[in-house]
Structures are given as structure tokens and as C-alpha cells.
Write a protein that holds these residues in place. Structure first.
Motif, PDB file in Angstrom:
ATOM      1  N   VAL A 161      25.543  46.951  -4.338  1.00  0.00           N
ATOM      2  CA  VAL A 161      24.949  46.161  -3.268  1.00  0.00           C
ATOM      3  C   VAL A 161      23.460  46.084  -3.565  1.00  0.00           C
ATOM      4  O   VAL A 161      22.803  47.117  -3.751  1.00  0.00           O
ATOM      5  N   CYS A 162      22.945  44.874  -3.645  1.00  0.00           N
ATOM      6  CA  CYS A 162      21.533  44.686  -3.989  1.00  0.00           C
ATOM      7  C   CYS A 162      21.009  43.463  -3.272  1.00  0.00           C
ATOM      8  O   CYS A 162      21.784  42.672  -2.713  1.00  0.00           O
ATOM      9  N   SER A 163      19.701  43.272  -3.290  1.00  0.00           N
ATOM     10  CA  SER A 163      19.148  42.048  -2.725  1.00  0.00           C
ATOM     11  C   SER A 163      19.207  40.944  -3.768  1.00  0.00           C
ATOM     12  O   SER A 163      19.375  41.196  -4.971  1.00  0.00           O
ATOM     13  N   SER A 200      18.485  32.555   0.585  1.00  0.00           N
ATOM     14  CA  SER A 200      19.535  31.658   1.057  1.00  0.00           C
ATOM     15  C   SER A 200      20.823  31.893   0.275  1.00  0.00           C
ATOM     16  O   SER A 200      20.805  32.452  -0.820  1.00  0.00           O
ATOM     17  N   PRO A 201      21.964  31.426   0.805  1.00  0.00           N
ATOM     18  CA  PRO A 201      23.207  31.508   0.044  1.00  0.00           C
ATOM     19  C   PRO A 201      23.116  30.790  -1.300  1.00  0.00           C
ATOM     20  O   PRO A 201      23.635  31.287  -2.305  1.00  0.00           O
ATOM     21  N   THR A 202      22.453  29.640  -1.322  1.00  0.00           N
ATOM     22  CA  THR A 202      22.307  28.890  -2.571  1.00  0.00           C
ATOM     23  C   THR A 202      21.574  29.712  -3.618  1.00  0.00           C
ATOM     24  O   THR A 202      21.981  29.779  -4.784  1.00  0.00           O
ATOM     25  N   PHE A 203      20.487  30.358  -3.218  1.00  0.00           N
ATOM     26  CA  PHE A 203      19.718  31.175  -4.161  1.00  0.00           C
ATOM     27  C   PHE A 203      20.586  32.301  -4.706  1.00  0.00           C
ATOM     28  O   PHE A 203      20.583  32.583  -5.914  1.00  0.00           O
ATOM     29  N   ALA A 204      21.339  32.958  -3.830  1.00  0.00           N
ATOM     30  CA  ALA A 204      22.213  34.049  -4.274  1.00  0.00           C
ATOM     31  C   ALA A 204      23.260  33.534  -5.257  1.00  0.00           C
ATOM     32  O   ALA A 204      23.519  34.154  -6.294  1.00  0.00           O
ATOM     33  N   ALA A 209      25.269  36.082  -7.692  1.00  0.00           N
ATOM     34  CA  ALA A 209      25.928  36.946  -6.714  1.00  0.00           C
ATOM     35  C   ALA A 209      27.438  36.767  -6.784  1.00  0.00           C
ATOM     36  O   ALA A 209      27.945  35.664  -7.002  1.00  0.00           O
ATOM     37  N   SER A 210      28.170  37.855  -6.589  1.00  0.00           N
ATOM     38  CA  SER A 210      29.634  37.806  -6.542  1.00  0.00           C
ATOM     39  C   SER A 210      30.137  37.585  -5.121  1.00  0.00           C
ATOM     40  O   SER A 210      31.236  37.058  -4.919  1.00  0.00           O
ATOM     41  N   ASP A 234      26.724  26.155   2.127  1.00  0.00           N
ATOM     42  CA  ASP A 234      25.578  26.445   1.272  1.00  0.00           C
ATOM     43  C   ASP A 234      25.957  27.408   0.150  1.00  0.00           C
ATOM     44  O   ASP A 234      25.500  27.282  -0.973  1.00  0.00           O
ATOM     45  N   TRP A 235      26.836  28.362   0.467  1.00  0.00           N
ATOM     46  CA  TRP A 235      27.278  29.359  -0.512  1.00  0.00           C
ATOM     47  C   TRP A 235      28.151  28.733  -1.591  1.00  0.00           C
ATOM     48  O   TRP A 235      27.991  29.017  -2.780  1.00  0.00           O
TER      49      TRP A 235
END
Length: 237
Positions: A161-163, A200-204, A209-210, A234-235
Motif C-alpha cells: 500500500v503506497c501513495s 486523482s484516479p487517472t494519475f494513479a 496502480a493495481s 476516471d479510474w
């Protein structure tokens, strides 16, 4: 969902959590997070009730103790049939390896699949200032998170778990297949609240991101399904 959007069920009671889930037409399509507040209030029964709705479950208790204690706790939690579980990465390699053993043993005894084991790195509420002046860590945040991730992977964890801010560093440094769960997700129109490292979800998504976790922007919204759909759109891009 291959890359889930997890809804954090940070409610003070099971009744409120289940009432929230009833607002969705197909809760079986959801992945939800059960954290300390809800689990400590309701115990394992809330897991059974949510499973009955067909949801995937991320049990986020961040186990952090001596290895044997964590192993025995993990063994019992695995029998609940949850899909994801956390330990704290600062517990070290021996503790993480003990959690892995406990999850595998408990799942085998219960005849269920072992949960994905995730090690929490640095909480998204921790700033660079706190890292340096309160935790007394000389490493920059990204290097500290990478160090914890390498330890976790070597000890048998499936991911961390990370930012979102550490995703690029982690993806560049570690092999493919490691799981990155990112909390602290906010759309620009929503406030950051007590989070410090948000995106944002887009950035992740664009940074590897998984899975992501979203809580109050969905659970505290008057229009729950609409808020969820906004974040999901957005994700998924």
C-alpha cells in the motif's frame, strides 16, 4: 474487476455499512474495504454479512506485532475468506514472512484461497516533514517507500500500500507482477481532508496502480452511486 476500485466502509456500525451497500443495484460487483473502525465494532460477523452480498473484501487491519502473534492472527483472519489483507511494512521481513505463513496455513485449513498480502509502507497522512522530524528517517519519502517495498517483496508479500507519488519509483525499480494499492484518491473537486499525498484516479492508473481505495468522497456523498460512477469512470479511463 481486474483492477478494482475499493470503497472504504469507514462506518461506525455494521448497520450503517450494510445500509450503504443496499444503495447499489449490484453490490456483488463491488470491492470494499473493512478497516479497524468497523471490524473492531462488529467483529468477524460483518465479514460474513458483506460476503453474503457477493462483495470482494479488503480487510485492512495493518497487523504490527512480533512475528508469532502476527502469524497466529493472520491464520485466523485468512479463514474468514477475505480477498486482501494488510500488515505494516515497518514490522520487518520476519514479521511479514510470518504473516504469509499464517495466511497460507489458515486458508488451507478453511479450504479457501489465501488473501493477497499487502504491506503498508508510509501512510498517506504522513508528510515529508513528519518522516524526517518525527520518524527520524533521513531517506526521502520515495526511497523510504521503495526500501519497505523491497523488504516486503523479499518476505513474501504480494504487494504494498503506497501513495500515488511513489508509483513511478516502485514500478521502475521492482519486477512486474507486484501489486500496488493506492489510497488517498481524490478528484480535483473533492477536498483532501486529512490526507497529505493525494492524486486523482487517472494519475494513479497512468502511473501503474493495481487498485485504488476511495472512502468519504463516495460514502459521504448525497448521491452515492453517481459519486462511485464518477470515480470508476476516471479510474477506468
Amino acid at each position: 474487476m481486474a483492477k478494482p476500485l475499493m470503497i472504504a466502509l469507514d462506518f461506525p456500525s455494521g448497520e450503517e455499512a450494510l445500509a450503504f451497500l443496499s444503495r447499489f443495484d449490484e453490490p456483488s460487483k463491488l470491492t470494499v474495504k473493512v478497516g479497524m473502525e468497523l471490524f473492531y465494532e462488529e467483529g468477524p460477523s460483518i465479514i460474513e454479512k458483506i460476503k453474503a452480498l457477493g462483495c470482494d473484501i479488503f480487510l485492512d487491519l495493518k497487523l504490527f506485532d512480533i512475528p508469532n502473534t502476527v502469524k497466529q492472527a493472520s491464520k485466523r483472519l485468512a479463514k474468514l475468506g477475505v480477498n486482501y489483507m494488510t500488515v505494516h511494512g515497518l514490522g520487518g521481513s520476519e514479521m511479514i514472512a510470518a504473516a504469509r505463513e499464517g495466511l497460507d496455513e489458515g486458508a488451507k485449513e478453511a479450504g479457501v484461497e489465501a488473501p493477497t498480502l499487502l504491506a503498508v509502507t508510509e501512510l498517506t497522512s504522513i508528510s515529508d516533514d513528519v518522516l524526517k522530524n518525527e520518524q527520524n528517517v533521513d531517506l526521502p519519502m520515495k526511497e523510504m517507500v521503495l526500501s519497505l517495498a523491497r523488504t516486503a517483496r523479499g518476505a513474501g508479500a504480494d504487494g504494498v500500500v503506497c501513495s500515488s507519488q511513489e508509483l513511478e519509483t516502485l514500478n521502475n525499480a521492482l519486477d512486474d507482477g507486484f501489486f500496488y494499492l493506492v489510497p488517498g484518491i481524490r478528484l480535483p473537486e473533492d477536498g483532501v481532508q486529512d490526507q497529505k499525498r493525494v492524486a486523482s484516479p487517472t494519475f494513479a492508473r497512468e502511473n501503474g496502480a493495481s487498485a485504488i481505495v476511495v472512502g468519504r468522497p463516495i460514502t459521504k456523498n448525497a448521491y452515492v452511486k453517481e459519486a462511485y460512477d464518477r470515480y470508476l469512470s476516471d479510474w477506468e479511463g
